[in-house]
Design a protein around this motif. Structure first.
Motif, PDB file in Angstrom:
ATOM      1  N   SER A 267       0.846  -1.197   0.000  1.00 21.68           N
ATOM      2  CA  SER A 267       0.000   0.000   0.000  1.00 21.68           C
ATOM      3  C   SER A 267       0.885   1.252   0.000  1.00 21.68           C
ATOM      4  CB  SER A 267      -0.922   0.001   1.223  1.00 21.68           C
ATOM      5  OG  SER A 267      -1.780   1.125   1.195  1.00 21.68           O
ATOM      6  N   PRO A 268       0.871   2.017  -1.106  1.00 22.39           N
ATOM      7  CA  PRO A 268       0.156   1.744  -2.359  1.00 22.39           C
ATOM      8  C   PRO A 268       0.812   0.617  -3.138  1.00 22.39           C
ATOM      9  CG  PRO A 268       1.559   3.654  -2.610  1.00 22.39           C
ATOM     10  CD  PRO A 268       1.667   3.267  -1.160  1.00 22.39           C
ATOM     11  N   PRO A 269       0.091   0.064  -4.117  1.00 20.94           N
ATOM     12  CA  PRO A 269       0.674  -1.023  -4.905  1.00 20.94           C
ATOM     13  C   PRO A 269       1.985  -0.605  -5.562  1.00 20.94           C
ATOM     14  CG  PRO A 269      -1.678  -0.848  -5.321  1.00 20.94           C
ATOM     15  CD  PRO A 269      -1.307   0.355  -4.510  1.00 20.94           C
ATOM     16  N   SER A 270       2.943  -1.501  -5.577  1.00 20.18           N
ATOM     17  CA  SER A 270       4.257  -1.217  -6.148  1.00 20.18           C
ATOM     18  C   SER A 270       4.169  -1.116  -7.669  1.00 20.18           C
ATOM     19  CB  SER A 270       5.240  -2.320  -5.775  1.00 20.18           C
ATOM     20  OG  SER A 270       6.422  -2.220  -6.538  1.00 20.18           O
ATOM     21  N   GLN A 271       4.486   0.053  -8.208  1.00 20.43           N
ATOM     22  CA  GLN A 271       4.463   0.242  -9.657  1.00 20.43           C
ATOM     23  C   GLN A 271       5.537  -0.605 -10.334  1.00 20.43           C
ATOM     24  OE1 GLN A 271       2.130   2.031 -11.425  1.00 20.43           O
ATOM     25  NE2 GLN A 271       1.153   2.100  -9.410  1.00 20.43           N
ATOM     26  N   THR A 272       6.659  -0.775  -9.679  1.00 23.93           N
ATOM     27  CA  THR A 272       7.733  -1.595 -10.245  1.00 23.93           C
ATOM     28  C   THR A 272       7.275  -3.036 -10.419  1.00 23.93           C
ATOM     29  OG1 THR A 272       9.438  -0.214  -9.217  1.00 23.93           O
ATOM     30  CG2 THR A 272      10.091  -2.424  -9.917  1.00 23.93           C
ATOM     31  N   LEU A 273       6.602  -3.565  -9.391  1.00 22.34           N
ATOM     32  CA  LEU A 273       6.105  -4.937  -9.472  1.00 22.34           C
ATOM     33  C   LEU A 273       4.984  -5.064 -10.503  1.00 22.34           C
ATOM     34  CD1 LEU A 273       6.051  -5.973  -5.700  1.00 22.34           C
ATOM     35  CD2 LEU A 273       7.658  -6.710  -7.471  1.00 22.34           C
ATOM     36  N   ILE A 274       4.145  -4.045 -10.606  1.00 23.40           N
ATOM     37  CA  ILE A 274       3.072  -4.078 -11.603  1.00 23.40           C
ATOM     38  C   ILE A 274       3.667  -4.136 -13.006  1.00 23.40           C
ATOM     39  CG2 ILE A 274       1.143  -2.811 -12.621  1.00 23.40           C
ATOM     40  CD1 ILE A 274       0.577  -1.655  -9.859  1.00 23.40           C
ATOM     41  N   LYS A 275       4.678  -3.308 -13.257  1.00 24.63           N
ATOM     42  CA  LYS A 275       5.325  -3.305 -14.574  1.00 24.63           C
ATOM     43  C   LYS A 275       5.968  -4.657 -14.861  1.00 24.63           C
ATOM     44  CE  LYS A 275       6.279   1.674 -14.649  1.00 24.63           C
ATOM     45  NZ  LYS A 275       7.347   2.717 -14.600  1.00 24.63           N
ATOM     46  N   SER A 276       6.561  -5.256 -13.833  1.00 24.65           N
ATOM     47  CA  SER A 276       7.164  -6.575 -13.997  1.00 24.65           C
ATOM     48  C   SER A 276       6.103  -7.613 -14.337  1.00 24.65           C
ATOM     49  CB  SER A 276       7.896  -6.980 -12.716  1.00 24.65           C
ATOM     50  OG  SER A 276       8.425  -8.282 -12.824  1.00 24.65           O
ATOM     51  N   SER A 277       4.941  -7.515 -13.703  1.00 30.02           N
ATOM     52  CA  SER A 277       3.842  -8.433 -13.986  1.00 30.02           C
ATOM     53  C   SER A 277       3.356  -8.279 -15.418  1.00 30.02           C
ATOM     54  CB  SER A 277       2.686  -8.177 -13.013  1.00 30.02           C
ATOM     55  OG  SER A 277       1.594  -9.020 -13.291  1.00 30.02           O
ATOM     56  N   ILE A 278       3.253  -7.040 -15.888  1.00 27.19           N
ATOM     57  CA  ILE A 278       2.827  -6.787 -17.266  1.00 27.19           C
ATOM     58  C   ILE A 278       3.841  -7.359 -18.249  1.00 27.19           C
ATOM     59  CG2 ILE A 278       2.413  -4.977 -18.987  1.00 27.19           C
ATOM     60  CD1 ILE A 278       1.269  -3.262 -16.702  1.00 27.19           C
ATOM     61  N   SER A 279       5.118  -7.212 -17.933  1.00 23.99           N
ATOM     62  CA  SER A 279       6.165  -7.758 -18.803  1.00 23.99           C
ATOM     63  C   SER A 279       6.057  -9.279 -18.890  1.00 23.99           C
ATOM     64  CB  SER A 279       7.544  -7.363 -18.281  1.00 23.99           C
ATOM     65  OG  SER A 279       7.733  -5.962 -18.341  1.00 23.99           O
ATOM     66  N   SER A 280       5.811  -9.922 -17.748  1.00 24.24           N
ATOM     67  CA  SER A 280       5.652 -11.380 -17.744  1.00 24.24           C
ATOM     68  C   SER A 280       4.429 -11.795 -18.550  1.00 24.24           C
ATOM     69  CB  SER A 280       5.516 -11.893 -16.308  1.00 24.24           C
ATOM     70  OG  SER A 280       6.712 -11.709 -15.582  1.00 24.24           O
ATOM     71  N   ALA A 281       3.341 -11.027 -18.414  1.00 23.92           N
ATOM     72  CA  ALA A 281       2.133 -11.327 -19.185  1.00 23.92           C
ATOM     73  C   ALA A 281       2.402 -11.192 -20.679  1.00 23.92           C
ATOM     74  CB  ALA A 281       1.000 -10.396 -18.763  1.00 23.92           C
ATOM     75  N   ASP A 282       3.144 -10.155 -21.069  1.00 16.92           N
ATOM     76  CA  ASP A 282       3.481  -9.952 -22.484  1.00 16.92           C
ATOM     77  C   ASP A 282       4.314 -11.112 -23.028  1.00 16.92           C
ATOM     78  OD1 ASP A 282       2.121  -7.580 -22.952  1.00 16.92           O
ATOM     79  OD2 ASP A 282       3.796  -6.327 -22.293  1.00 16.92           O
ATOM     80  N   LEU A 283       5.260 -11.603 -22.218  1.00 19.49           N
ATOM     81  CA  LEU A 283       6.077 -12.738 -22.648  1.00 19.49           C
ATOM     82  C   LEU A 283       5.213 -13.993 -22.829  1.00 19.49           C
ATOM     83  CD1 LEU A 283       9.202 -12.211 -20.353  1.00 19.49           C
ATOM     84  CD2 LEU A 283       9.139 -11.997 -22.846  1.00 19.49           C
ATOM     85  N   ALA A 284       4.273 -14.196 -21.906  1.00 21.26           N
ATOM     86  CA  ALA A 284       3.371 -15.345 -22.007  1.00 21.26           C
ATOM     87  C   ALA A 284       2.477 -15.221 -23.236  1.00 21.26           C
ATOM     88  CB  ALA A 284       2.521 -15.456 -20.737  1.00 21.26           C
ATOM     89  N   ILE A 285       2.010 -14.009 -23.512  1.00 21.45           N
ATOM     90  CA  ILE A 285       1.154 -13.775 -24.680  1.00 21.45           C
ATOM     91  C   ILE A 285       1.923 -14.037 -25.969  1.00 21.45           C
ATOM     92  CG2 ILE A 285      -0.045 -11.986 -26.004  1.00 21.45           C
ATOM     93  CD1 ILE A 285      -0.833 -10.757 -23.251  1.00 21.45           C
ATOM     94  N   ALA A 286       3.190 -13.609 -26.008  1.00 23.04           N
ATOM     95  CA  ALA A 286       4.010 -13.820 -27.200  1.00 23.04           C
ATOM     96  C   ALA A 286       4.176 -15.312 -27.497  1.00 23.04           C
ATOM     97  CB  ALA A 286       5.373 -13.164 -27.018  1.00 23.04           C
ATOM     98  N   LEU A 287       4.263 -16.112 -26.441  1.00 21.46           N
ATOM     99  CA  LEU A 287       4.451 -17.555 -26.604  1.00 21.46           C
ATOM    100  C   LEU A 287       3.129 -18.295 -26.809  1.00 21.46           C
ATOM    101  CD1 LEU A 287       7.141 -18.006 -23.827  1.00 21.46           C
ATOM    102  CD2 LEU A 287       7.509 -18.396 -26.269  1.00 21.46           C
ATOM    103  N   GLU A 288       2.084 -17.851 -26.125  1.00 22.91           N
ATOM    104  CA  GLU A 288       0.787 -18.517 -26.183  1.00 22.91           C
ATOM    105  C   GLU A 288      -0.321 -17.486 -26.441  1.00 22.91           C
ATOM    106  OE1 GLU A 288      -0.088 -22.007 -25.547  1.00 22.91           O
ATOM    107  OE2 GLU A 288       2.010 -22.148 -26.127  1.00 22.91           O
TER     108      GLU A 288
END
Length: 269
Positions: A114-135
């Protein structure tokens, strides 16, 4: 983790684990050790199914020795084009799932702060993008990205990610409950962007479908009542609010809205 020929409900189960990781209530979220245990159990289940579907996948040394033609025509590392393609697909799938799980865990950590970590959110988005690129045909990483973008405050991009997840062929990877949850989330985001007739009508359509294919949701019914109230459909709004409270008695905001409708009805009578 996943193998060719195994039913494609794995993404649904992984999505269920990921959604548990991002519950708003910290007490309701599983610990990292519990997440690891759930994923391990899922892998064991898949391994068991793989062995059942492929009882002859392992060739014994005795059978190889008894077949001169096979030993003379095939080298130890030889494989058919189909087998190579399957292995490549399995490898891509495994990598995609790993990125997805890493993103879900990172988003859970971001939400716990609290507040949510922007760094971690960006990291999560990057991981999602990598997963989307593969699947790209899996809905789950698109939903993960939408949840992260929403937490970041970017509702329009989050809506676009959910639109992809709920379109074909991605939506085919979702079970009824997961699809219903995604529809409710899209309606919530759409209303959060601004209550215009087109958005409200789309939200009503999403919420109505969600109620048909999934379990009754207090949140979904509350949003449906809000849409009806905005359109002046007071009786429909009242019924939706009452049903929402029946499903989830802790919805104080819905109680306030229902109280407002009843008081307005008394004044008008």
């Amino acid at each position: 983790m996943l193998y060719e020929g195994v039913p494609e409900d794995r993404m649904v189960k992984l999505l269920q684990i990921a959604l548990k990781c991002i519950y708003k209530s910290a007490d309701a979220r599983p610990t990292m050790s519990q997440v690891a245990e759930m994923i391990h159990s899922l892998k064991e289940e898949e391994d068991s199914q793989w062995r059942a579907l492929n009882p002859s996948s392992k060739v014994s040394s005795s059978s190889s020795a008894s077949s001169p033609s096979s030993s003379s025509n095939l080298s130890p590392n030889a494989s058919s084009p189909g087998t190579a393609a399957t292995r490549q697909q399995n490898s891509t799938t495994i990598q995609g799932r790993r990125h997805f799980i890493a993103g879900a865990q990172t988003l859970a950590r971001a939400r716990s702060q609290s507040p949510p970590s922007q760094t971690l959110i960006k990291s999560s988005i990057s991981s999602a993008d990598l997963a989307i690129a593969l699947e790209p045909r899996d809905a789950a990483p698109h939903i993960l990205k939408a949840l992260a973008l929403d937490l970041q405050g970017h509702k329009i991009p989050a809506l676009k990610s959910l639109d992809v997840a709920l379109s074909s062929p991605q939506s085919k990877t979702l079970g009824p409950k997961e699809k219903a949850d995604a529809l409710i989330k899209r309606a919530e985001l759409s209303l959060g962007v601004g209550k215009r007739r087109r958005r409200v009508d789309q939200a009503i359509e999403d919420l109505t479908e969600a109620m048909k294919i999934g379990e009754r949701s207090g949140k979904g019914l509350g949003l449906l009542g809000e849409c009806y109230e905005w359109k002046g459909m007071i009786e429909e709004a009242r019924r939706a609010y009452e049903e929402a409270i029946e499903v989830d008695g802790s919805m104080d905001l819905v109680r306030e809205r229902l109280k407002g409708l009843r008081e307005a009805a008394k004044v008008g009578s």
